[in-house]
Enzyme design. Sequence first.
Site, short mmCIF file in Angstrom:
data_model
loop_
_atom_site.label_atom_id
_atom_site.label_comp_id
_atom_site.label_asym_id
_atom_site.label_seq_id
_atom_site.Cartn_x
_atom_site.Cartn_y
_atom_site.Cartn_z
N GLY A 299 0.83 -1.21 0.00
CA GLY A 299 0.00 0.00 0.00
C GLY A 299 0.85 1.25 0.00
O GLY A 299 0.44 2.30 0.49
N ASP B 60 -2.16 3.48 19.59
CA ASP B 60 -3.07 3.60 20.74
C ASP B 60 -2.29 3.99 22.00
O ASP B 60 -2.73 4.82 22.79
CB ASP B 60 -3.81 2.26 20.96
CG ASP B 60 -4.50 1.80 19.69
OD1 ASP B 60 -5.40 2.50 19.23
OD2 ASP B 60 -4.12 0.74 19.14
N GLY C 29 -0.46 4.61 -0.99
CA GLY C 29 -1.56 5.20 -0.20
C GLY C 29 -1.05 6.26 0.75
O GLY C 29 0.13 6.66 0.72
N ASN D 115 -10.89 -6.84 3.81
CA ASN D 115 -9.43 -6.83 3.89
C ASN D 115 -8.80 -8.20 4.17
O ASN D 115 -7.62 -8.39 3.90
CB ASN D 115 -8.96 -5.82 4.93
CG ASN D 115 -9.13 -4.38 4.42
OD1 ASN D 115 -9.25 -4.16 3.23
ND2 ASN D 115 -9.16 -3.43 5.32
N HIS E 229 -6.96 -3.67 18.54
CA HIS E 229 -6.87 -2.28 18.06
C HIS E 229 -8.27 -1.88 17.57
O HIS E 229 -8.58 -1.92 16.38
CB HIS E 229 -5.85 -2.19 16.92
CG HIS E 229 -5.85 -0.84 16.24
ND1 HIS E 229 -5.54 0.32 16.88
CD2 HIS E 229 -6.16 -0.46 14.96
CE1 HIS E 229 -5.63 1.35 16.06
NE2 HIS E 229 -6.02 0.89 14.88
#
Length: 329
Positions: free
Chosen positions: A9, A157, A12, A103, A185
Amino acid sequence: MSTTITITGAGGQIGYALLFRIAAGEMLGPGEKIRLRLLEIPQGLGAAEGAALELQDGAFDLLEHVEVTDDAAVGFDGCNVALLVGARPRGPGMERADLLAANAGIFGPQGTAIAENAAADVRVTVVGNPANTNALIAASAAEGVPVERFTALTRLDENRARAQLAQVLEKPVSSIRFVPIWGNHSATQFPDVSHATVDGRPVLDALAERVGDVRRWLDETFIPRVAKRGAEIIEVRGSSSVASAASATIDHVRDWVLGTKECTSAGVVSRGEYGVPEGLVSSFPVNFVDGNWRIVEGLEIDDWSRARIDASVAELIEERDAVRALGML
Ligand code: NAD
Ligand code: LMR
């Protein structure tokens, strides 16, 4: 010697935020030469090729080579560090689990391609959501690669949790330590301050002076703020977090490869630690030592924390069962 880093990716948003920091040496340090492999699908090749031209124009001393491809065998060839970012991000109103079916199909074939092509020391970090379950899918498909080589990103996080504590305590982020994330997550994650310190003092004591009823503040303000920060970013900026996600990815890989004395967080495969069922990829408190992660064991978990960890782990079990039902595990 140099390190080969594959970024899926790469055309992206997160890919673009990652590439230049990696090339500048922020991930593996200023002494390590880098070879980049940018793996995309055909529709993303133009953006990845454009990024490759800009990498050339950056004239980075450490950058030896850049290859752009839509062939996973080429993309993972000789790869030492794999960043699995390529996946569809969620939009407003979606939960990360809504991406499961869309995904999940990406990560099995990539796990297989890693097993067939990557270097023996490959270390894989899954960023694409739902990250924990995608890591589980990739690890299961990577026959012959130890599952310990697959991790999911939950460092974002943790960074969010430390930043929120720093803000309420009016202290620098660097003074806040030991804030592990447990579980998924997702909105069920448990950012755990029970062992956290601020300038060496228990965060719980410092919070009591600021917010009064600490449990109530954790339940009503802190935990939802951290756990739903991804949704907040989507709402405010119109698309999901990018630069902070890239930054956390760099933190995660740097610590994994170079080591850290700090307790940090990562989604890693459970061997049954803290009652998390074996085989799930759950976030735990971890140390990174000698190129490996180790779950920090022996922490006392009270009933209040236990219930929150269990709730997030229950969601991971549901996700695992859902991908099993789809035949992807
Ligand atoms: P983006 O849509 O900007 O980029 C995704 C890229 O992946 C696209 O260029 C697309 O062509 C490519 N891609 C899709 N399928 C691919 C495949 N099979 N192989 C290679 N490339 C493929 O999205 P983004 O903002 O960069 O986000 C990427 C992922 O990261 C999303 O799933 C997002 O939810 C996730 N994310 C995770 C965290 C985390 O903390 N774990 C944080 C932020 C975002
Ligand atoms: C985040 O935490 O910002 C990412 O996982 C993106 C999202 O969907 O929330």
